[in-house]
Design an enzyme around this catalytic site. Structure first.
Site, PDB file in Angstrom:
ATOM      1  N   LYS A  47       0.831  -1.313   0.028  1.00  0.00           N
ATOM      2  CA  LYS A  47       0.115  -0.014   0.137  1.00  0.00           C
ATOM      3  C   LYS A  47       1.014   1.270   0.056  1.00  0.00           C
ATOM      4  O   LYS A  47       2.050   1.122   0.282  1.00  0.00           O
ATOM      5  CB  LYS A  47      -0.997   0.021   1.267  1.00  0.00           C
ATOM      6  N   ARG A 106      -3.121 -10.085   5.315  1.00  0.00           N
ATOM      7  CA  ARG A 106      -3.615 -10.063   3.756  1.00  0.00           C
ATOM      8  C   ARG A 106      -2.507  -9.609   2.965  1.00  0.00           C
ATOM      9  O   ARG A 106      -2.234  -8.236   3.083  1.00  0.00           O
ATOM     10  CB  ARG A 106      -4.715  -9.008   3.878  1.00  0.00           C
TER      11      ARG A 106
END
Ligand code: HH2
Length: 263
Positions: free
Chosen positions: A203, A239
């Protein structure tokens, strides 16, 4: 470890990676072979700025992959009851809902009746606009209070409490500093008493830390660093895109925690 299988043309970091259901399923099988406990299959991008997709298109994207993964451990990344129901029929064991049961009033019943698990994630706003001006009184307290309320909502809807995991939703209506503050104080989310999932892999916050304000996608090394920091604060579900590097890093972090090789 939760391996990410985005069957979308526009995801955060791996959009358009898979040309076919077969390629996506093969990547998922590889993640399971690399040590993922489950793979999270999603057909609607939730990246900042993403527009919702039509439900038939979402179904079309995920069903082909789920059919090929029969027998593998699968999570469905959806906030729609129709998609979750079909995925559960095809063997999904977990519904990963980034809206924490707020988008589709039918979804809680699908989870409750099928007896699968659900991941409830915090998001401020909606993907299309969530990064425009995130606002909190105190990001950690606000996210913890939200997750506590959504957990109560799920239980009131008939979902067994021990089938729920919680996720602070890193990147979902939060600045880079707010994401890092949440990670630093993850123990306060863990204190809610349910397993905590963290999705920070590749991210933008990681890219900000490593490469400055214009970078968009975090590296796998940066992702692993954040996952270990989350592990140290009590996260148990990660994740991730690159399963192998995370499995190895967290095996070592867990061995250090135990003070020995043996599990
Ligand atoms: N992040 C994304 C999607 N689903 N689910 C949970 N529980 N936690 C997360 O942090 C999370 C999530 C977004 O990341 P990615 O899969 O890389 O992109 P996209 O949503 O564009 O497919």
């Amino acid at each position: 470890m939760v391996g990410i299988v985005n069957v979308t043309p526009d995801s955060f970091s791996d959009g358009g990676r898979f040309g076919s259901a077969r390629e996506a399923a093969a990547a998922a099988e590889q993640m399971l072979a690399d040590g993922a406990a489950i793979v999270d299959v999603g057909g609607e991008s939730t990246r900042p700025g993403a527009e919702p997709v039509d439900v038939d298109e979402e179904l079309r994207r995920v069903v082909g992959v789920l059919e090929l993964l029969e027998g593998g451990r699968v999570s469905i990344d959806t906030s729609r009851a129709v998609v979750a129901r079909r995925a559960v029929e095809l063997g999904a064991e977990l519904v990963n809902d980034v809206t924490a049961l707020r988008r589709d009033p039918e979804l809680a019943a699908v989870v409750a009746e099928s007896g699968v698990s659900v991941c409830l994630m915090h998001m401020q706003g909606e993907p299309r606009t969530m990064q425009e001006a995130p606002r909190y009184d105190d990001v950690v307290s606000d996210v913890a209070a939200f997750l506590e309320e959504r957990l109560s909502h799920a239980v009131a809807a008939g979902i067994a409490e021990d089938h729920v995991c919680l996720d602070p939703g890193l990147g979902f209506g939060k600045t880079a500093d707010q994401n890092l503050e949440l990670l630093r104080n993850l123990d306060r989310i863990v204190a809610l008493g349910r397993p905590v999932m963290v999705g920070i892999s590749r991210k933008w916050t990681l890219a900000r830390v490593v490469s400055g304000p214009d970078a968009r996608v975090g590296t796998d090394a940066a992702s692993v660093g954040a996952a270990v920091a989350a592990f140290d604060r009590g996260a148990t579900l990660f994740r991730v895109h690159d399963v192998r590097s995370h499995v190895e890093a967290l095996a070592v972090a867990a061995a250090v925690e135990r003070g020995g090789v043996a599990t």
